[in-house]
Write a protein that holds these residues in place. Sequence first.
Motif, mmCIF file in Angstrom:
data_model
loop_
_atom_site.group_PDB
_atom_site.id
_atom_site.type_symbol
_atom_site.label_atom_id
_atom_site.label_comp_id
_atom_site.label_asym_id
_atom_site.label_seq_id
_atom_site.Cartn_x
_atom_site.Cartn_y
_atom_site.Cartn_z
ATOM 1 N N ALA A 1 25.741 -18.218 20.278
ATOM 2 C CA ALA A 1 27.071 -17.670 20.839
ATOM 3 C C ALA A 1 26.987 -16.107 20.911
ATOM 4 C CB ALA A 1 28.106 -17.900 19.856
ATOM 5 N N GLU A 2 27.355 -15.695 22.003
ATOM 6 C CA GLU A 2 27.501 -14.034 22.239
ATOM 7 C C GLU A 2 28.629 -13.383 22.775
ATOM 8 O OE1 GLU A 2 23.426 -13.388 24.895
ATOM 9 O OE2 GLU A 2 24.472 -15.075 25.391
ATOM 10 N N LEU A 3 29.174 -12.234 22.038
ATOM 11 C CA LEU A 3 30.279 -11.678 22.323
ATOM 12 C C LEU A 3 30.101 -10.408 23.241
ATOM 13 C CD1 LEU A 3 33.440 -11.112 21.632
ATOM 14 C CD2 LEU A 3 32.593 -9.576 19.954
ATOM 15 N N TYR A 4 30.627 -10.453 24.351
ATOM 16 C CA TYR A 4 30.578 -9.209 25.425
ATOM 17 C C TYR A 4 31.766 -8.542 25.472
ATOM 18 C CZ TYR A 4 26.102 -11.316 26.966
ATOM 19 O OH TYR A 4 24.915 -11.823 27.162
ATOM 20 N N VAL A 5 31.669 -7.215 25.200
ATOM 21 C CA VAL A 5 33.018 -6.420 25.270
ATOM 22 C C VAL A 5 32.803 -5.030 26.074
ATOM 23 C CG1 VAL A 5 34.407 -5.138 23.380
ATOM 24 C CG2 VAL A 5 33.282 -7.078 22.771
ATOM 25 N N SER A 6 33.859 -4.777 26.864
ATOM 26 C CA SER A 6 33.980 -3.349 27.752
ATOM 27 C C SER A 6 34.718 -2.423 26.874
ATOM 28 C CB SER A 6 34.499 -3.825 28.959
ATOM 29 O OG SER A 6 36.179 -3.945 28.693
#
Length: 103
Positions: A61-66
């Motif tokens: 699982a990966e979390l991508y945030v701007s």
Amino acid sequence: MLPKSVRRTAFMAVAVLFAFTTPSHAQFAMCGERAAIIDQLKTKYQESRQAVGLISTNGAAELYVSEKGTWTMLVTLASGKSCIIAAGHSWDSSPTLAQGTGI
């Protein structure tokens, strides 16, 4: 970045949610080639990977945030299939707990 214990708890929750998703609910996930999804997250939303965790031996699982606060949770299974399982806005890497709410 979130403390390791918080990230681990979040990923475990996602893993459990993903593991018990029925086919009727799974159809709402957006799936495709991992590289193409990551490219879209980077170019369209300016999101970059902030955390990653293994889901047993089944995948990651990966979390991508701007910087604007948009976020996306991507799960890639050992089979190579990648799916966006959650996305939102107003991500706060260091949340402030509300007093008196029990949170």
